[in-house]
Write a protein that holds these residues in place. Structure first.
Motif, PDB file in Angstrom:
ATOM      1  N   SER A  49       0.846  -1.196   0.000  1.00 42.88           N
ATOM      2  CA  SER A  49       0.000   0.000   0.000  1.00 42.88           C
ATOM      3  C   SER A  49       0.877   1.241   0.000  1.00 42.88           C
ATOM      4  CB  SER A  49      -0.905  -0.006   1.236  1.00 42.88           C
ATOM      5  OG  SER A  49      -1.756  -1.113   1.206  1.00 42.88           O
ATOM      6  N   PRO A  50       1.036   1.857  -1.154  1.00 43.10           N
ATOM      7  CA  PRO A  50       1.929   3.009  -1.223  1.00 43.10           C
ATOM      8  C   PRO A  50       1.266   4.281  -0.739  1.00 43.10           C
ATOM      9  CG  PRO A  50       0.988   2.634  -3.364  1.00 43.10           C
ATOM     10  CD  PRO A  50       0.442   1.538  -2.464  1.00 43.10           C
ATOM     11  N   GLU A  51       2.100   5.208  -0.351  1.00 42.19           N
ATOM     12  CA  GLU A  51       1.646   6.554  -0.082  1.00 42.19           C
ATOM     13  C   GLU A  51       2.298   7.436  -1.154  1.00 42.19           C
ATOM     14  OE1 GLU A  51       2.247   7.848   3.914  1.00 42.19           O
ATOM     15  OE2 GLU A  51       1.115   9.694   3.617  1.00 42.19           O
ATOM     16  N   LEU A  52       1.499   8.228  -1.852  1.00 41.64           N
ATOM     17  CA  LEU A  52       1.998   9.016  -2.968  1.00 41.64           C
ATOM     18  C   LEU A  52       1.995  10.500  -2.647  1.00 41.64           C
ATOM     19  CD1 LEU A  52       2.783   7.755  -5.777  1.00 41.64           C
ATOM     20  CD2 LEU A  52       1.340   6.285  -4.399  1.00 41.64           C
ATOM     21  N   PHE A  53       3.027  11.184  -3.145  1.00 42.40           N
ATOM     22  CA  PHE A  53       3.203  12.603  -2.885  1.00 42.40           C
ATOM     23  C   PHE A  53       3.596  13.328  -4.184  1.00 42.40           C
ATOM     24  CE2 PHE A  53       3.650  12.150   1.743  1.00 42.40           C
ATOM     25  CZ  PHE A  53       4.043  10.836   1.870  1.00 42.40           C
ATOM     26  N   TRP A  54       3.287  14.599  -4.215  1.00 40.41           N
ATOM     27  CA  TRP A  54       3.891  15.511  -5.185  1.00 40.41           C
ATOM     28  C   TRP A  54       4.624  16.593  -4.399  1.00 40.41           C
ATOM     29  CZ3 TRP A  54       4.735  15.411 -10.276  1.00 40.41           C
ATOM     30  CH2 TRP A  54       4.009  14.500 -11.051  1.00 40.41           C
ATOM     31  N   TYR A  55       5.914  16.757  -4.747  1.00 45.03           N
ATOM     32  CA  TYR A  55       6.721  17.825  -4.183  1.00 45.03           C
ATOM     33  C   TYR A  55       7.015  18.836  -5.294  1.00 45.03           C
ATOM     34  CZ  TYR A  55       7.705  15.670   0.346  1.00 45.03           C
ATOM     35  OH  TYR A  55       7.592  15.169   1.612  1.00 45.03           O
ATOM     36  N   VAL A  56       7.203  20.101  -4.899  1.00 44.10           N
ATOM     37  CA  VAL A  56       7.479  21.155  -5.863  1.00 44.10           C
ATOM     38  C   VAL A  56       8.679  21.971  -5.387  1.00 44.10           C
ATOM     39  CG1 VAL A  56       5.832  22.760  -4.782  1.00 44.10           C
ATOM     40  CG2 VAL A  56       6.490  23.099  -7.169  1.00 44.10           C
ATOM     41  N   GLN A  57       9.467  22.408  -6.358  1.00 45.07           N
ATOM     42  CA  GLN A  57      10.594  23.276  -6.038  1.00 45.07           C
ATOM     43  C   GLN A  57      10.546  24.487  -6.947  1.00 45.07           C
ATOM     44  OE1 GLN A  57      14.509  21.472  -6.252  1.00 45.07           O
ATOM     45  NE2 GLN A  57      15.229  22.855  -4.655  1.00 45.07           N
ATOM     46  N   TYR A  58      10.188  25.643  -6.378  1.00 44.04           N
ATOM     47  CA  TYR A  58      10.193  26.893  -7.129  1.00 44.04           C
ATOM     48  C   TYR A  58      11.617  27.407  -7.197  1.00 44.04           C
ATOM     49  CZ  TYR A  58       5.201  26.573  -6.206  1.00 44.04           C
ATOM     50  OH  TYR A  58       3.901  26.122  -6.123  1.00 44.04           O
ATOM     51  N   SER A  59      11.856  28.314  -8.145  1.00 37.87           N
ATOM     52  CA  SER A  59      13.196  28.834  -8.367  1.00 37.87           C
ATOM     53  C   SER A  59      13.792  29.393  -7.078  1.00 37.87           C
ATOM     54  CB  SER A  59      13.135  29.924  -9.438  1.00 37.87           C
ATOM     55  OG  SER A  59      14.412  30.459  -9.664  1.00 37.87           O
ATOM     56  N   ARG A  60      14.975  28.922  -6.743  1.00 38.42           N
ATOM     57  CA  ARG A  60      15.736  29.394  -5.586  1.00 38.42           C
ATOM     58  C   ARG A  60      15.023  29.144  -4.255  1.00 38.42           C
ATOM     59  NH1 ARG A  60      17.546  32.818  -9.514  1.00 38.42           N
ATOM     60  NH2 ARG A  60      16.034  34.478  -9.307  1.00 38.42           N
ATOM     61  N   GLN A  61      14.141  28.156  -4.235  1.00 42.49           N
ATOM     62  CA  GLN A  61      13.490  27.781  -2.975  1.00 42.49           C
ATOM     63  C   GLN A  61      13.741  26.305  -2.689  1.00 42.49           C
ATOM     64  OE1 GLN A  61       9.422  28.979  -2.381  1.00 42.49           O
ATOM     65  NE2 GLN A  61       9.671  30.840  -3.615  1.00 42.49           N
ATOM     66  N   ARG A  62      13.461  25.909  -1.473  1.00 39.07           N
ATOM     67  CA  ARG A  62      13.668  24.508  -1.109  1.00 39.07           C
ATOM     68  C   ARG A  62      12.509  23.649  -1.584  1.00 39.07           C
ATOM     69  NH1 ARG A  62      14.196  24.857   5.217  1.00 39.07           N
ATOM     70  NH2 ARG A  62      15.456  26.647   4.596  1.00 39.07           N
ATOM     71  N   LEU A  63      12.761  22.352  -1.600  1.00 35.72           N
ATOM     72  CA  LEU A  63      11.742  21.380  -1.966  1.00 35.72           C
ATOM     73  C   LEU A  63      10.614  21.424  -0.923  1.00 35.72           C
ATOM     74  CD1 LEU A  63      11.565  19.185  -4.181  1.00 35.72           C
ATOM     75  CD2 LEU A  63      12.628  17.618  -2.569  1.00 35.72           C
ATOM     76  N   GLN A  64       9.381  21.457  -1.378  1.00 33.64           N
ATOM     77  CA  GLN A  64       8.259  21.513  -0.442  1.00 33.64           C
ATOM     78  C   GLN A  64       7.126  20.620  -0.924  1.00 33.64           C
ATOM     79  OE1 GLN A  64       5.914  25.419  -0.775  1.00 33.64           O
ATOM     80  NE2 GLN A  64       7.881  25.984  -1.674  1.00 33.64           N
TER      81      GLN A  64
END
Lengths: 112, 110
Positions: free
Chosen positions: B30-45
C-alpha cells in the motif's frame, strides 16, 4: 516554527577526503532523513534516523554514515570521497518517521 | 523495488491552459503518494499527498491503483506554477523512505 537548516551551504573537497554535513530538524520533529541529489536527478534516499537510531537505509555504501543527537539534529559523514559524490545533499525532518517530510535548503558538495 | 517514473522531463503550456504532469509508480503493498514542488531558488516543499485528498494551489492528483498512476492536474495554469515537480512514493517496509521520480520542469508562458 523554525524550519530545517543545513550547514554548510557549499563545500569543496578533494577525492579521498572526509566530510561532515549538518542538519537541524524542524521544531517538534524527531526524525531526520538524508537524500543525495545528483544534477538532473531526483533525490535519492541515503538513510533515516529516528530517535537517534538508524531507521532504514538506501543503496549507499558504508562509507556513508550518520548520527542523530538527543536534540534530533543530525550529521551525515562521508569517508573516502569519490568524484561521483559531488551532489546536493538534502536533509528532511518529520514527526515519528511518518508522511510529510520538510526539507532543508541543501548542502552543495563538490569533490575534485 | 519501488520505482517512480515521470516520463516528461520538460512541459510547456500557456497561461490558462490545462496542465497534467504524469507519474507512474511500481510498488508492492500500500503506497503513499506525494507531489513535491521546487520553485526557483526555494527549497523542496510538499504540494500534496494522496491520503489528504486536498486541492493545493488548484492542483489535484488522483491515485489510480489499477494503472499505478498519480498524475498531477490543474485546469488553468498560472505563470507562478512554473517550477520543478517531483512525484514520490513511500510506505511498506521502506516506511518513511521517499522514492522520487526524476522530476518534470513545468514552464507556464504568459
Amino acid at each position: 516554527e523554525t524550519g530545517v537548516t543545513q550547514s554548510p551551504t557549499h563545500l569543496i573537497k578533494t577525492r579521498g577526503q572526509q566530510v561532515t554535513l549538518r542538519c537541524s530538524s524542524q521544531s517538534g520533529h524527531n526524525t531526520v532523513s538524508w537524500y543525495q541529489q545528483a544534477l538532473g536527478q531526483g533525490p535519492q534516499f541515503i538513510f533515516q534516523y529516528y530517535r537517534e537510531e538508524e531507521n532504514g537505509r538506501g543503496n549507499f555504501p558504508p562509507r556513508f554514515s550518520g548520527l542523530q543527537f538527543p536534540n534530533y539534529s543530525s550529521e551525515l559523514n562521508v569517508n573516502a570521497l569519490e568524484l561521483d559524490d559531488s551532489a546536493l545533499y538534502l536533509c528532511a525532518s518529520s514527526r515519528e518517521g511518518l508522511g510529510e517530510q520538510y526539507f532543508g535548503p541543501g548542502t552543495r558538495l563538490t569533490v575534485t | 523495488a519501488q520505482r517512480v517514473t515521470q516520463p516528461e522531463k520538460l512541459l510547456s503550456v500557456f497561461k490558462g491552459a490545462p496542465v497534467e504532469l504524469k507519474c507512474n509508480y511500481s510498488y508492492s503493498g500500500s503506497p503513499e503518494l506525494f507531489w513535491y514542488v521546487q520553485y526557483s531558488r526555494q527549497r523542496l516543499q510538499l504540494l500534496l499527498r494522496h491520503i489528504s485528498r486536498e486541492s493545493i494551489k488548484g492542483f489535484t492528483a488522483d491515485l489510480n491503483k489499477g494503472e499505478t498512476s498519480f498524475h498531477l492536474k490543474k485546469p488553468f495554469a498560472q505563470e507562478e506554477d512554473s517550477a520543478m515537480y517531483y512525484c514520490a512514493v513511500a510506505g511498506g517496509t521502506s516506511y518513511g523512505k521517499l522514492t522520487f521520480g526524476q522530476g518534470t520542469i513545468l514552464t507556464v508562458h504568459p
